[in-house]
Every structure is written in structure tokens, then in C-alpha cells.
Design a protein around this motif. Structure first.
Motif, PDB file in Angstrom:
ATOM      1  N   SER A 149       0.815  -1.219   0.000  1.00  0.00           N
ATOM      2  CA  SER A 149       0.000   0.000   0.000  1.00  0.00           C
ATOM      3  C   SER A 149       0.852   1.273   0.000  1.00  0.00           C
ATOM      4  O   SER A 149       0.580   2.212   0.742  1.00  0.00           O
ATOM      5  N   HIS A 150       1.860   1.282  -0.854  1.00  0.00           N
ATOM      6  CA  HIS A 150       2.716   2.463  -0.902  1.00  0.00           C
ATOM      7  C   HIS A 150       2.725   3.029  -2.317  1.00  0.00           C
ATOM      8  O   HIS A 150       2.725   2.278  -3.297  1.00  0.00           O
ATOM      9  N   SER A 151       2.734   4.349  -2.411  1.00  0.00           N
ATOM     10  CA  SER A 151       2.805   4.983  -3.724  1.00  0.00           C
ATOM     11  C   SER A 151       3.635   6.256  -3.634  1.00  0.00           C
ATOM     12  O   SER A 151       3.745   6.872  -2.576  1.00  0.00           O
ATOM     13  N   PHE A 152       4.214   6.652  -4.773  1.00  0.00           N
ATOM     14  CA  PHE A 152       4.972   7.903  -4.832  1.00  0.00           C
ATOM     15  C   PHE A 152       5.089   8.334  -6.284  1.00  0.00           C
ATOM     16  O   PHE A 152       5.060   7.507  -7.200  1.00  0.00           O
ATOM     17  N   LYS A 153       5.200   9.651  -6.483  1.00  0.00           N
ATOM     18  CA  LYS A 153       5.377  10.191  -7.830  1.00  0.00           C
ATOM     19  C   LYS A 153       6.852  10.367  -8.151  1.00  0.00           C
ATOM     20  O   LYS A 153       7.285  10.121  -9.272  1.00  0.00           O
ATOM     21  N   SER A 154       7.619  10.835  -7.199  1.00  0.00           N
ATOM     22  CA  SER A 154       9.067  10.948  -7.371  1.00  0.00           C
ATOM     23  C   SER A 154       9.749  10.338  -6.163  1.00  0.00           C
ATOM     24  O   SER A 154       9.306  10.528  -5.019  1.00  0.00           O
ATOM     25  N   ALA A 155      10.816   9.591  -6.411  1.00  0.00           N
ATOM     26  CA  ALA A 155      11.500   8.865  -5.344  1.00  0.00           C
ATOM     27  C   ALA A 155      12.204   9.831  -4.393  1.00  0.00           C
ATOM     28  O   ALA A 155      12.941  10.720  -4.826  1.00  0.00           O
ATOM     29  N   LYS A 156      11.976   9.640  -3.093  1.00  0.00           N
ATOM     30  CA  LYS A 156      12.598  10.506  -2.089  1.00  0.00           C
ATOM     31  C   LYS A 156      13.424   9.733  -1.070  1.00  0.00           C
ATOM     32  O   LYS A 156      14.163  10.337  -0.294  1.00  0.00           O
ATOM     33  N   THR A 157      13.294   8.420  -1.064  1.00  0.00           N
ATOM     34  CA  THR A 157      14.051   7.600  -0.123  1.00  0.00           C
ATOM     35  C   THR A 157      14.855   6.559  -0.888  1.00  0.00           C
ATOM     36  O   THR A 157      14.656   6.357  -2.093  1.00  0.00           O
ATOM     37  N   GLU A 158      15.747   5.895  -0.182  1.00  0.00           N
ATOM     38  CA  GLU A 158      16.562   4.857  -0.822  1.00  0.00           C
ATOM     39  C   GLU A 158      15.692   3.716  -1.334  1.00  0.00           C
ATOM     40  O   GLU A 158      15.911   3.209  -2.447  1.00  0.00           O
ATOM     41  N   ASP A 159      14.704   3.321  -0.533  1.00  0.00           N
ATOM     42  CA  ASP A 159      13.806   2.246  -0.971  1.00  0.00           C
ATOM     43  C   ASP A 159      13.018   2.659  -2.208  1.00  0.00           C
ATOM     44  O   ASP A 159      12.851   1.868  -3.148  1.00  0.00           O
ATOM     45  N   GLU A 160      12.513   3.897  -2.213  1.00  0.00           N
ATOM     46  CA  GLU A 160      11.739   4.364  -3.367  1.00  0.00           C
ATOM     47  C   GLU A 160      12.593   4.431  -4.624  1.00  0.00           C
ATOM     48  O   GLU A 160      12.135   4.092  -5.717  1.00  0.00           O
ATOM     49  N   ASN A 161      13.855   4.836  -4.474  1.00  0.00           N
ATOM     50  CA  ASN A 161      14.764   4.838  -5.631  1.00  0.00           C
ATOM     51  C   ASN A 161      14.977   3.428  -6.169  1.00  0.00           C
ATOM     52  O   ASN A 161      15.045   3.218  -7.385  1.00  0.00           O
ATOM     53  N   LYS A 162      15.073   2.464  -5.270  1.00  0.00           N
ATOM     54  CA  LYS A 162      15.254   1.065  -5.676  1.00  0.00           C
ATOM     55  C   LYS A 162      14.016   0.557  -6.403  1.00  0.00           C
ATOM     56  O   LYS A 162      14.122  -0.064  -7.467  1.00  0.00           O
ATOM     57  N   TRP A 163      12.829   0.835  -5.859  1.00  0.00           N
ATOM     58  CA  TRP A 163      11.588   0.387  -6.493  1.00  0.00           C
ATOM     59  C   TRP A 163      11.399   1.062  -7.856  1.00  0.00           C
ATOM     60  O   TRP A 163      10.989   0.415  -8.819  1.00  0.00           O
ATOM     61  N   LYS A 164      11.695   2.360  -7.906  1.00  0.00           N
ATOM     62  CA  LYS A 164      11.566   3.096  -9.165  1.00  0.00           C
ATOM     63  C   LYS A 164      12.471   2.483 -10.235  1.00  0.00           C
ATOM     64  O   LYS A 164      12.039   2.264 -11.388  1.00  0.00           O
ATOM     65  N   LYS A 165      13.704   2.204  -9.891  1.00  0.00           N
ATOM     66  CA  LYS A 165      14.649   1.622 -10.845  1.00  0.00           C
ATOM     67  C   LYS A 165      14.157   0.268 -11.343  1.00  0.00           C
ATOM     68  O   LYS A 165      14.196  -0.022 -12.544  1.00  0.00           O
ATOM     69  N   GLN A 166      13.665  -0.563 -10.426  1.00  0.00           N
ATOM     70  CA  GLN A 166      13.177  -1.889 -10.809  1.00  0.00           C
ATOM     71  C   GLN A 166      11.983  -1.802 -11.753  1.00  0.00           C
ATOM     72  O   GLN A 166      11.933  -2.497 -12.778  1.00  0.00           O
ATOM     73  N   LEU A 167      11.019  -0.955 -11.413  1.00  0.00           N
ATOM     74  CA  LEU A 167       9.810  -0.841 -12.237  1.00  0.00           C
ATOM     75  C   LEU A 167      10.107  -0.179 -13.576  1.00  0.00           C
ATOM     76  O   LEU A 167       9.580  -0.591 -14.614  1.00  0.00           O
ATOM     77  N   ASP A 168      10.967   0.837 -13.578  1.00  0.00           N
ATOM     78  CA  ASP A 168      11.359   1.484 -14.838  1.00  0.00           C
ATOM     79  C   ASP A 168      12.058   0.488 -15.760  1.00  0.00           C
ATOM     80  O   ASP A 168      11.746   0.406 -16.964  1.00  0.00           O
ATOM     81  N   GLU A 169      13.013  -0.253 -15.209  1.00  0.00           N
ATOM     82  CA  GLU A 169      13.779  -1.202 -16.027  1.00  0.00           C
ATOM     83  C   GLU A 169      12.895  -2.328 -16.533  1.00  0.00           C
ATOM     84  O   GLU A 169      13.012  -2.752 -17.688  1.00  0.00           O
ATOM     85  N   HIS A 170      12.011  -2.822 -15.674  1.00  0.00           N
ATOM     86  CA  HIS A 170      11.090  -3.898 -16.081  1.00  0.00           C
ATOM     87  C   HIS A 170      10.194  -3.436 -17.234  1.00  0.00           C
ATOM     88  O   HIS A 170      10.031  -4.150 -18.241  1.00  0.00           O
ATOM     89  N   THR A 171       9.639  -2.228 -17.098  1.00  0.00           N
ATOM     90  CA  THR A 171       8.746  -1.690 -18.132  1.00  0.00           C
ATOM     91  C   THR A 171       9.499  -1.435 -19.430  1.00  0.00           C
ATOM     92  O   THR A 171       9.042  -1.819 -20.517  1.00  0.00           O
TER      93      THR A 171
END
Length: 285
Positions: A149-171
């Protein structure tokens, strides 16, 4: 008897009169058709927005609205929502004699995803019987949803940067494989085209496309969305004349010929079939 004949005569007259009125009064149709842009007409406000709801769990509220600076003969908005590069859902609505359109939908997400929402806002304006103009604009939104249950528009934490990278690369990996498959299938030489994913195309086209004037860009955008609406949103038109449900299809790759003669829309159905839509660009201003 005379009264009966009189009643019948009046009834027949009313039916005929109504029929003639229906025949002679033009009706708006649910369609997007490019007409010359009226520079005097503008959208006062427009927005596409994605929000993670508190309840029910894993539910996204998808909203779009637009307000023209005047009532239009026809207002229509067409919206697309992609999850990890594949079409999750669509919204479209049209109304006559209004300036405002609003739509919203609640969607349950069952996995972590990069969500991208794209909306084309359209108005058809009749100044008189002989002059028809249009006005158009685009809006978009995107965010990252991470289960549970987590969402974000721009990554602000280390975890969010990791999730963003994974989802961007997967897509991006999925889309690149799909587009390359389509390019090979249809023997398309990328050297002859400017290539943009639909999401990037819409952002660029808010100003001007590289190598085109503002009026040329407006015509390309209007004609593109006219084609997308008829041949993609309402059902993907296949070469054999049949159509496929667009849900699950890949984010289209827009290919603009460097000689400015045509553009191509490359996508893939949910079953993995490459699809190519072709549109002539006609004379440029």
C-alpha cells in the motif's frame, strides 16, 4: 367520424414533422475528428490525476477533467491508463453543448506497477454551417505503486529509488523487446523515422515536435488521436479486418517519417501479435 379523421390527420402531420426535423437536424457523433485549430479558443483548465485510495485496499482513483473557455458543439476526452507498459483500462466520454467534461474510475491493482495515465482533450466548434474548427490539448500523470500500500510520484528515499529503478527497467525492457519484435516483423528501418513512445510524444507535442512548426504539430497530434480513437481505443484494427480488445496491449511507439509523408503506430496485442497502424500526414503548412 370527422373528429377521428382530424385526430389521425394531426397525428400523421406531427409524426412527419418530427421525422423531417430529425432528418434535417445534424447529430453529434461519438468521434474525434481533426479540424483546423481555432487559436481564439483555449482550455481554461485540464488535469489527469492518479491517487492511491485509503479504502478499499490497493485501489487507484483515476480522474480527468477539462474545461474549455466556452461551450462547444461537441466535447470529448479520451484517456488511457498503462501499468508497466501495458494498457490497463480506458476512459472516454462525449457531450454536446458543454464546456466541461469529467470522468473518474476506481481500479484495483494486484501487483507493484509503474502507472502512466494519458488524456487527449478535444472540442469541436461550429461557428456557422460552413466553418468547423477544433481545440485540443493533453494532460498526463504517473506514479509508482508498490504492494501492499505504498505509492509515490518521485523517489525521495533509498527504498523508493530502488523500487523506481526496478519498475522502470522492467517496463522499458518489456517495451523494447515488443517494439523490436514489431520493427523486425514489419521490416521498419528506424533510420527513416523519429520514434517516440506515446507518453513521450504527448509531452513533446504540448510545445512543438522536433522539425515541425506549431501548426504542423497540432495537425499531427489531432490526426494521430483521431486514428488512435477509431483504430485502437474502440478496438485494435487488424490486417485481416477483425479487431482485438486493446486491454493488455503495449504502449504504442509513434514513428514519424523523416520525409514527413506519414506516421506509424506500433503496438502489440495482449496475445503478442504485432500491430502496425499507418496514417498519411498530407501536406504540411
Amino acid at each position: 367520424m370527422k373528429k377521428i379523421y382530424l385526430v389521425l390527420g394531426v397525428s400523421i402531420f406531427l409524426i412527419l414533422a418530427f421525422g423531417i426535423y430529425q432528418y434535417t437536424t445534424p447529430k453529434a457523433q461519438e468521434s474525434i475528428t481533426y479540424f483546423p485549430i481555432d487559436p481564439k479558443v483555449t482550455f481554461k483548465s485540464l488535469q489527469t490525476k492518479l491517487t492511491l485510495m485509503d479504502k478499499p485496499a490497493n485501489t487507484i482513483l483515476w480522474k480527468e477533467h477539462s474545461t474549455l473557455d466556452r461551450k462547444a458543439y461537441l466535447r470529448q476526452d479520451a484517456a488511457l491508463l498503462y501499468a508497466n507498459g501495458r494498457l490497463l483500462d480506458e476512459l472516454w466520454n462525449w457531450k454536446q453543448n458543454t464546456a466541461v467534461l469529467e470522468q473518474e474510475k476506481r481500479i484495483t491493482i494486484d501487483k507493484s506497477a509503474l502507472l502512466q495515465a494519458i488524456t487527449f482533450h478535444y472540442a469541436e466548434l461550429h461557428e456557422n454551417e460552413d466553418q468547423i474548427f477544433s481545440s485540443q490539448s493533453m494532460s498526463s500523470d504517473q506514479f509508482y505503486f508498490v504492494k501492499p500500500s505504498h505509492s509515490f510520484k518521485s523517489a525521495k528515499t533509498e527504498d523508493e529509488n530502488k523500487w523506481k529503478k526496478q519498475l522502470d527497467e522492467h517496463t522499458q525492457r518489456m517495451l523494447q523487446l515488443s517494439w523490436n519484435k514489431g520493427l523486425r516483423h514489419f521490416s521498419i528501418n528506424l533510420k527513416n523515422y523519429q520514434a517516440y513512445p506515446l507518453s513521450q510524444f504527448n509531452e513533446l507535442a504540448k510545445d512543438v515536435l522536433p522539425g515541425f512548426t506549431k501548426s504542423e504539430t497540432a495537425r499531427i497530434v489531432g490526426n494521430l488521436w483521431e486514428g488512435l480513437y477509431k483504430n485502437y481505443i474502440l478496438g485494435i484494427k487488424k490486417a485481416d479486418g477483425t479487431s482485438a480488445n486493446p486491454k493488455g496491449s503495449t504502449l504504442p511507439l509513434i514513428l514519424i517519417a523523416t520525409d514527413k509523408t506519414h506516421l506509424l503506430v506500433l503496438t502489440e496485442t495482449s496475445s503478442g501479435e504485432p500491430i502496425l497502424l499507418r496514417q498519411m500526414m498530407g501536406a504540411v503548412d
